[in-house]
Motif scaffolding. Structure first.
Motif, short mmCIF file in Angstrom:
data_model
loop_
_atom_site.label_atom_id
_atom_site.label_comp_id
_atom_site.label_asym_id
_atom_site.label_seq_id
_atom_site.Cartn_x
_atom_site.Cartn_y
_atom_site.Cartn_z
N GLN A 89 78.05 24.20 52.95
CA GLN A 89 77.84 25.57 53.43
C GLN A 89 76.56 26.20 52.91
O GLN A 89 76.12 27.22 53.44
CB GLN A 89 79.04 26.46 53.00
CG GLN A 89 80.34 26.12 53.68
CD GLN A 89 81.17 25.10 52.92
OE1 GLN A 89 80.67 24.32 52.12
NE2 GLN A 89 82.46 25.07 53.19
N SER A 137 87.22 30.15 54.97
CA SER A 137 86.09 31.10 54.92
C SER A 137 86.26 32.11 53.79
O SER A 137 86.00 33.29 53.95
CB SER A 137 85.93 31.85 56.26
OG SER A 137 85.28 31.05 57.20
N GLY A 192 81.66 30.76 58.53
CA GLY A 192 81.66 29.31 58.77
C GLY A 192 82.70 28.84 59.76
O GLY A 192 82.52 27.85 60.45
N GLN A 221 75.77 27.37 60.69
CA GLN A 221 77.24 27.36 60.64
C GLN A 221 77.82 27.50 62.04
O GLN A 221 78.80 26.84 62.39
CB GLN A 221 77.74 28.51 59.76
CG GLN A 221 77.49 28.31 58.27
CD GLN A 221 78.59 27.48 57.64
OE1 GLN A 221 79.25 26.68 58.28
NE2 GLN A 221 78.80 27.67 56.35
N SER A 224 80.76 24.27 47.27
CA SER A 224 80.13 24.05 48.57
C SER A 224 80.43 22.64 49.08
O SER A 224 80.46 21.69 48.31
CB SER A 224 78.62 24.24 48.45
OG SER A 224 78.00 24.06 49.70
#
Lengths: 808, 284
Positions: A529, A569, A761, A697, A526
C-alpha cells in the motif's frame, strides 16, 4: 531572521499531505532488493511441507511415516498424534471456531493438512511427502450448503454432543449439525409488513461465488526457537503481526515477551494473510522439537486450495418501493458457505462481517438481514478480499437489487439511485441496519460521474445498438454498468470491534532525532500500500519535518507499538489517525520549546508549515529542525529532554468512503467475449494524502474487481475436488486483460478523523465488482435478462445469450 | 511443485542423445524449451529419471526458407518465429499463430519442436502444422524418417514418434493464398477454448483449395479435410461456410472443462472457424 525561500516552497519541501510523492519503497522493489519471508535464510534452516488430503471428506484409519523417514534428509514427520500431547492438534480460529492443525482422525476438505514433513531441504521434504502412507476411508461429500442443512452426514462430529444434541456455537444456537450460526440485524416483522403491503416488490436470488485473494506472494513463515534464551522469532506473511504474537502466546503457552513476530516485505495480502494457518503452528512446533529454524512456504496450489477463500454467499433479496420509486424496505437472507471450519476473519461480534451495510448508499427506512453460516466439505476461510468485512457481498447485493428494482419499475437505474440516495444534509445518518454513516455527498458525486461519461448519450447509443442488433447489423451488444457504493472501513471502535478479544485500535510511536529527522513506528504493516510513503507525508504536514527525513517502520513486534494490523482499509482511518495524533503531541511539546527559545509565552507562538513563529512577528521563528536540536541539547526549565510521542487511537466511528463508477462494455453474443470500452471511477476517500498512490490503489482494486466479476473463482465438483487450483484455471488478470481506467474524485472529509481521511485501497474492489457485473447484465436487459450469476466468463455470458434466444 | 530426483544430461550431439535414449528407454525424455515437460515433472505427473536437454546439440535452431519449402529446427523458439522477417514473408500464418501462444516470456523459451512433439491437444502448433501439411523429421537408432503432421497425433500425448526417436525439425511446403489463425482464449497464457488454422487459395471469386485444422477441440488436433472440401469450388457464400462448419463439427469431439461445456465449445468452434475462413478469404 529572513528566509531565502517562500512559504509555498517550504510547503513543497515537506512533501506532505496532498503531494504525489514517489513511493520510497519502490527503489528496492523494482531492483529485486525486497526482503520477503522466502528471502529469510538462516544457518541450519530446515523446511517443512504438508501431506495433504486428496479427499474432501474421509476418515483417516492409519498414517504410516516409516518410509518417509527413510528418505535421506527427512528428519521428522509430525501428525496430529504428535501435536495432541501439546494441545496443538487443533487451534482456535478468528471466528470463535476451532480448526484442525493436522487431520485428527478425519479430513473435511481437499488439500487439508494431514502430516508435516520436516527435512533438510525442500526436495527431501517433497520426496518424503510422497512416501507418507495415509489410509483413507471415504465419507459422503457435501459441497452445497443448502443440502448440508438437510443432510444426515455430520461434518463436525466434534460439535455434536454425545446424546446427539447440537450445542450452541460461538454465535448462539445452531439449527442443525452442519449449521454454524444465525446472525441478524434490523427489524424482521416491520420489514416483512412493509414489503407485503408495498406498491412494488422486486425479488432476486443471487450467488456471489467463492473466489480467492491470490496475492503474488503466497503465505509462509520461518520459525526459529532459540533454546538458549527461550525466545521464539517468527517471520511471516502476517497482515496482523501483533495479533499473531498474542495468539501464538495464548496457544503455545510461551510468554509474549519471549515471542518476536516479524512481518518483512509482504507481496500482497488482500485478506489472505490475516488468519492463522496450520503451517505457522507446525513450523513453530518443528522448530521447538528440532531446535533449528524451520521454513514453510506455500506453493501456488496450496495457496489457492487451502488458505483463505473469499465470498461464497448465496443471497436472496426482496426490495420494495412506491410506484414513484422511493424504496420502502429491504430484506436479505444469506446462506454463507464457510467450508469445513469457520475460519472467517471478522471482528468477533460480527460473524457475517459488516454485511449489514447492505442498505448501501440509500435512505431505506426499514430493513432486515439474516445470515446462516453453514459447514461444507470445502476449504475454510471467508476472508475479506480487498474489502472491509463482507462489504463486497453487501454492495454487490444492493447494487444488483437496485438494478432489478429499476427493471421492475421500468425506471432508469441511474435515476432510481438518485431519488433514493441519502441526502447530504442527512449525515450523520443512522441506517436501518444500525451503522452511523459519518459523512457523504452522494448526489454531487453521482451527477459528476454521469455528466463526465455523458450518460444520456451512452443510453441513446445503446438503444441504437439494440436496434442494429435486431436488424442483423451487429452481433455485439452494449452494456452500461453503474454502481454507487458506500464502504465501511477503519475497524474500528473498540466498543464494538475486537478480534478474539483484542480491541481494534491502532498506534504510532514517533522519535524525533536531534538533527531534525525522525522515525515513526506503527502497529500496521504494508503489503504494497505504500505506508512508508504516505504515513511520512501525514507526519510531515503535522510536525513540519520533510517526509524524506522520516523513516516509517512497521512489522517488528519487538519495536513497533501494539496494533491490529492492516486489512479492511483500516491503516489510514486508524493508524493514520494515531500518526496524526502522535504528531500533534510532538508539536505541542515543540511549541513549548519554541516559546522558550523565542522568549515568549507558549500561546504567543503558532505553527506555520515547518516552524513556530511569534504571532504577529513572522520574522521571529524557530524551525522544527532547530527545535529538535534544542529538545535534546539545551537545558530547558520544566521540560524533559527529548522529543518523542506515542498515540494509541481508538476511533469514535468507522469511516465511510464512497464512489460512483461507470463501465461501458461491448459483448460478443456469439463467443461470450466481453470487451471493456471505458471504465470511469470517481472515488471520495475524504482528505487525499497522496493522489498518485490513490490512483494506483484504484487501478489495483478495479483490476481485482474485473477478475472476480469476469472469471475468477474457486470451483468444486460434486466430489469436492477443487477445479481451479492453478493459475491456468484461476483467472489472475495481466496487463493484457486490463482496460484503461479513468479516475476522478470528490472530497468529503470524515468529520471525526483527525485529518479527515477515510481509506481507499478497497473501495475500487467493492464498487468495481457490481459495476462490471451490471455492465454484463445491462447488455442483456433489453432482451429480458434481470439477473445472472457471476463470474461472467465467456461460457456463462454465452449461456445467457443462448437462453435468451440470441443465437437464432 | 518440487520434481522428483532426476539425472540431467546435456549431450553435445545427436549421437549422444540417441545413445542415452537407448540406454534408459522409457525412463528418459528429451527436452527442448521445457515449458510443457518441466511443469509436469514439478507436479510429479511426469516421472522422468533421466532428462536429456537438447540445448547443446547443434544444428537444431535454424530457419531455412527454400524455394519450395520451409525447414524449422526443433529448437527454434516461438520468439524466433515471430522475429524472422523472411519466414513471415512467405508464411505469415506462423507469426500470427505464434503471437497467440502464451506470453513473451514463454515464447522466448518454448520451441516449435517441443510444441509439436509433446502431443498436448492444447498446443497451437500441431493444428497449424496439419493445416500447412507439414512433415516432422524424427531420428532414431535406425536413422531418420519423416512423418506427416496429419498422421502424427494418435491421442493426447500419444504420437507416431517412438520413445527412442527425437523430433529434429519440421518441413512445411510453402503455403499459398490467404491465411488466418483465429483463437479464442480466456486470458493470456491460456490454451484455446477453440482455435482454427485456415489456408485458402482462390481463382477469381472461386475457392481453389482450403485447408482447415482445429485446436483443443479433441484429444488431438483435428485436420478437417471435409471442412476444406466444403469450400472448394464455392464463392464462400453463407451456405458454403455453413457446410464447412457443419463438416468441422462432425470431426471434432470436445470435452467439458473449466472453459465450458460441450455445446458452448461446439458453438464457439463454429464461430471461430467462420471468422478464420472469412479473414483468410479476405487475404487470399
Amino acid at each position: 531572521m529572513k528566509d531565502d525561500i517562500t512559504r509555498e516552497e517550504r510547503v513543497d519541501n515537506l512533501k506532505g499531505m496532498g503531494c504525489s510523492r514517489k513511493r520510497v519503497e519502490d527503489a528496492r522493489f523494482t531492483q529485486g532488493k525486497g526482503n520477503y519471508v522466502d528471502d529469510v535464510k538462516l544457518d541450519g534452516m530446515l523446511f517443512g511441507d504438508f501431506v495433504r488430503s486428496p479427499y474432501a471428506h474421509a476418515r483417516i484409519t492409519n498414517i504410516d511415516t516409516a518410509a518417509a523417514l527413510e528418505v535421506p534428509g527427512v528428519l521428522a514427520v509430525l501428525t496430529a498424534a504428535d501435536l495432541e500431547p501439546l494441545g496443538l492438534h487443533w487451534m482456535p480460529t478468528l471466528a470463535g471456531d476451532k480448526q484442525m492443525v493436522l487431520a485428527d482422525g478425519k479430513v473435511l476438505f481437499q488439500g487439508q493438512e494431514v502430516a508435516f514433513v520436516v527435512a533438510e531441504d525442500r526436495y527431501a521434504a517433497a520426496d518424503g511427502i510422497e512416501l507418507v502412507e495415509v489410509e483413507y476411508e471415504e465419507l459422503p461429500v457435501v459441497v452445497n450448503p443448502f443440502e448440508a442443512l438437510k443432510s444426515d452426514v455430520v461434518l463436525r462430529e466434534d460439535l455434536v454432543a454425545e446424546d446427539g444434541s447440537i450445542p450452541d456455537g460461538a454465535h448462539g444456537p445452531r439449527k442443525h449439525h452442519n449449521h454454524i450460526f444465525t446472525w441478524d440485524a434490523g427489524d424482521k416483522e416491520p420489514t416483512e409488513e412493509v414489503i407485503a403491503n408495498a406498491d412494488v416488490v422486486a425479488e432476486e436470488t443471487m450467488y456471489y461465488h467463492r473466489t480467492h485473494p491470490c496475492p503474488l506472494e503466497t503465505c509462509g513463515c520461518v520459525a526459529s526457537m532459540d533454546k538458549v534464551n527461550g525466545k521464539l522469532t517468527l517471520w511471516g506473511t502476517f497482515q496482523a503481526p501483533h495479533a499473531i504474537r498474542t495468539i501464538v502466546s495464548l496457544i503455545s503457552g510461551l510468554e509474549e515477551h519471549n515471542i518476536r513476530v516479524i512481518s518483512p516485505d509482504i507481496g500482497g495480502g488482500f485478506g489472505n494473510k490475516v488468519g492463522a494457518y496450520p503451517g505457522y503452528v507446525c513450523s513453530v512446533v518443528a522448530s521447538i522439537v528440532t531446535g533449528k529454524p524451520v521454513k514453510w512456504i506455500e506453493d501456488r496450489m496450496d495457496n489457492l486450495m487451502t488458505t483463505a477463500f473469499a465470498r461464497d454467499y448465496h443471497m436472496t433479496g426482496k426490495i420494495s418501493a412506491t410506484k414513484e420509486g422511493k424504496i420502502t424496505g429491504l430484506h436479505c437472507h444469506v446462506t454463507a458457505d464457510h467450508g469445513g471450519f469457520d475460519a472467517c476473519a471478522d471482528p468477533t461480534k460480527f460473524p457475517a462481517g459488516f454485511m449489514n451495510i447492505c442498505t448501501g448508499s440509500y435512505d431505506i427506512p426499514t430493513a432486515y438481514l439474516e445470515v446462516d453460516g453453514v459447514y461444507t466439505n470445502k476449504a475454510p476461510g471467508g476472508v475479506s478480499y480487498r474489502c472491509s468485512f463482507r462489504v463486497t457481498e453487501a454492495v454487490y447485493f444492493i447494487e444488483r437489487m437496485i438494478e432489478v428494482l429499476a427493471i421492475k419499475l421500468n425506471m432508469d437505474a441511474a435515476e432510481l439511485r438518485r431519488i433514493n440516495f441519502i441526502k447530504k444534509e442527512q449525515f450523520p445518518y443512522t441506517a436501518a441496519l444500525g451503522w452511523e454513516y459519518d459523512s457523504g455527498d452522494y448526489h454531487t458525486a453521482w451527477d459528476k460521474a454521469l455528466k463526465t461519461v455523458d450518460y444520456d448519450g451512452l443510453r441513446a447509443e445503446q438503444a441504437q445498438r439494440v436496434e442494429d442488433f435486431k436488424a442483423g447489423k451487429t452481433r455485439k451488444l452494449m452494456g452500461i454498468g453503474l454502481s454507487f457504493f458506500t464502504e465501511i472501513v477503519g475497524a474500528g471502535p473498540v466498543k464494538n470491534c475486537d478480534i478474539l478479544g483484542l480491541g481494534m485500535f491502532d498506534s504510532c510511536e514517533i522519535r524525533i532525532h536531534p538533527t531534525g529527522s525522525a522515525i515513526a513506528r506503527l502497529g500496521t504493516i504494508s503489503q504494497g500500500q505504500g505506508h512508508a510513503t504516505t504515513f511520512a507525508q501525514i507526519l510531515a504536514s503535522e510536525i513540519g519535518l520533510p517526509a524524506d527525513s522520516i523513516t516509517i517502520e512497521e512489522g517488528d513486534t519487538d519495536t513497533a507499538p501494539y496494533g491490529l494490523g492492516t486489512y479492511g482499509s483500516r491503516s489510514t482511518p486508524v493508524a493514520g489517525a494515531a500518526t496524526a495524533m502522535a504528531g500533534r503531541k510532538i508539536r505541542a511539546k515543540a511549541q513549548m520549546i519554541a516559546a522558550y527559545l523565542l522568549e515568549v509565552h507558549d500561546n504567543d507562538v503558532e505553527f506555520d508549515v515547518d516552524r513556530f513563529v511569534v504571532k504577529g512577528a513572522p520574522e521571529k521563528f524557530k524551525t522544527m529542525k532547530e527545535i529538535a536540536f534544542a529538545a535534546y541539547n539545551q537545558a530547558i526549565p520544566g521540560i524533559e529532554p527529548g522529543l518523542e510521542a506515542v498515540s494509541y487511537y481508538d476511533p469514535p466511528n468507522m469511516t465511510y468512503p464512497f464512489g460512483a463508477y461507470v463501465c461501458v462494455m461491448d459483448i460478443d453474443v456469439d463467443t461470450g467475449v466481453p470487451e471493456i470500452r471505458r471504465f470511469y471511477a470517481l472515488d471520495d476517500c475524504g482528505t487525499r494524502i497522496n493522489p498518485m498512490i490513490i490512483e494506483g490503489q484504484v487501478h489495483g482494486g478495479l483490476t481485482e474487481a474485473l477478475a472476480v466479476a469476469l472469471g475468477q473463482e474457486i470451483a468444486y465438483d460434486d466430489m469436492g475436488n477443487c477445479k481451479t487450483g492453478t493459475l491456468m484455471d484461476f483467472f489472475l488478470p495481466t496487463a493484457w486483460e486490463v482496460p484503461n481506467y479513468e479516475t476522478d474524485f470528490t472530497v468529503t472529509p470524515s468529520p471525526h478523523h483527525p485529518i479527515g481521511a477515510k481509506g481507499v485501497g478497497e473501495s475500487p474492489h467493492v464498487g468495481g465488482v457490481p459495476c462490471f457485473s451490471n455492465a454484463v447484465q445491462d447488455a442483456f436487459r433489453p432482451f429480458g435478462n434481470t439477473h445472472t450469476n457471476m463470474p461472467h466468463d465467456h461460457w456463462r455470458i454465452w449461456k445467457t445469450a443462448n437462453e435468451l434466444g440470441l443465437h437464432g | 511443485m518440487i520434481p522428483a530426483e532426476f539425472d540431467y544430461y546435456r549431450p553435445k550431439d545427436m549421437a549422444g542423445v540417441l545413445s542415452l535414449l537407448e540406454e534408459h528407454g522409457d525412463d528418459a525424455r528429451v527436452m527442448a524449451g521445457g515449458h510443457s515437460l518441466i511443469p509436469m515433472m514439478k507436479l510429479r505427473m511426469a516421472d522422468v529419471p533421466h532428462l536429456i536437454d537438447l540445448q547443446d546439440v547443434g544444428g537444431l535452431s535454424d530457419i531455412e526458407v527454400g524455394p519450395d519449402a520451409i525447414k524449422i529446427g526443433a529448437l527454434v523458439t516461438q520468439a524466433d518465429i515471430i522475429d524472422h522477417a523472411g519466414l513471415t514473408n512467405v508464411a505469415p500464418i506462423l507469426r500470427e499463430a505464434a503471437l497467440q501462444i502464451a506470453d513473451p516470456q514463454v515464447r522466448y523459451m518454448g520451441t516449435v519442436g517441443g510444441n509439436v512433439a509433446n502431443g498436448d491437444p492444447g498446443n497451437d502448433m500441431p493444428g497449424l502444422m496439419q493445416c500447412l501439411d507439414a512433415a516432422f523429421t524424427v531420428v532414431g537408432a535406425d536413422g531418420e524418417r519423416t512423418i506427416p503432421a496429419r498422421e502424427f497425433y494418435e491421442a493426447a500425448y500419444m504420437t507416431a514418434r517412438e520413445d527412442d526417436e527425437v523430433l529434429t525439425g519440421v518441413t512445411i511446403p510453402l503455403p499459398k493464398g490467404g491465411y488466418a489463425y483465429e483463437k479464442q482464449k480466456r486470458k493470456i497464457g491460456d490454451y484455446a477454448t477453440a482455435a482454427a488454422a485456415v489456408q485458402i487459395t482462390k481463382d477469381g471469386g472461386s475457392c481453389v483449395s482450403a485447408s482447415i485444422a482445429m485446436t483443443n477441440l479433441s484429444d488431438t488436433p483435428i485436420y478437417s479435410e471435409a471442412a476444406g472440401a466444403a469450400l472448394v469450388g464455392t464463392s464462400l457464400d453463407d451456405a458454403a461456410l455453413s457446410a464447412a462448419v457443419a463438416a468441422m463439427l462432425g470431426d471434432i469431439d470436445p470435452t467439458e472443462d473449466n472453459r465450458g461445456p460441450v455445446a458452448f465449445k461446439n458453438h464457439v468452434a463454429g464461430v471461430i472457424l467462420r471468422r478464420a475462413i472469412e479473414r483468410a478469404w479476405s487475404r487470399a
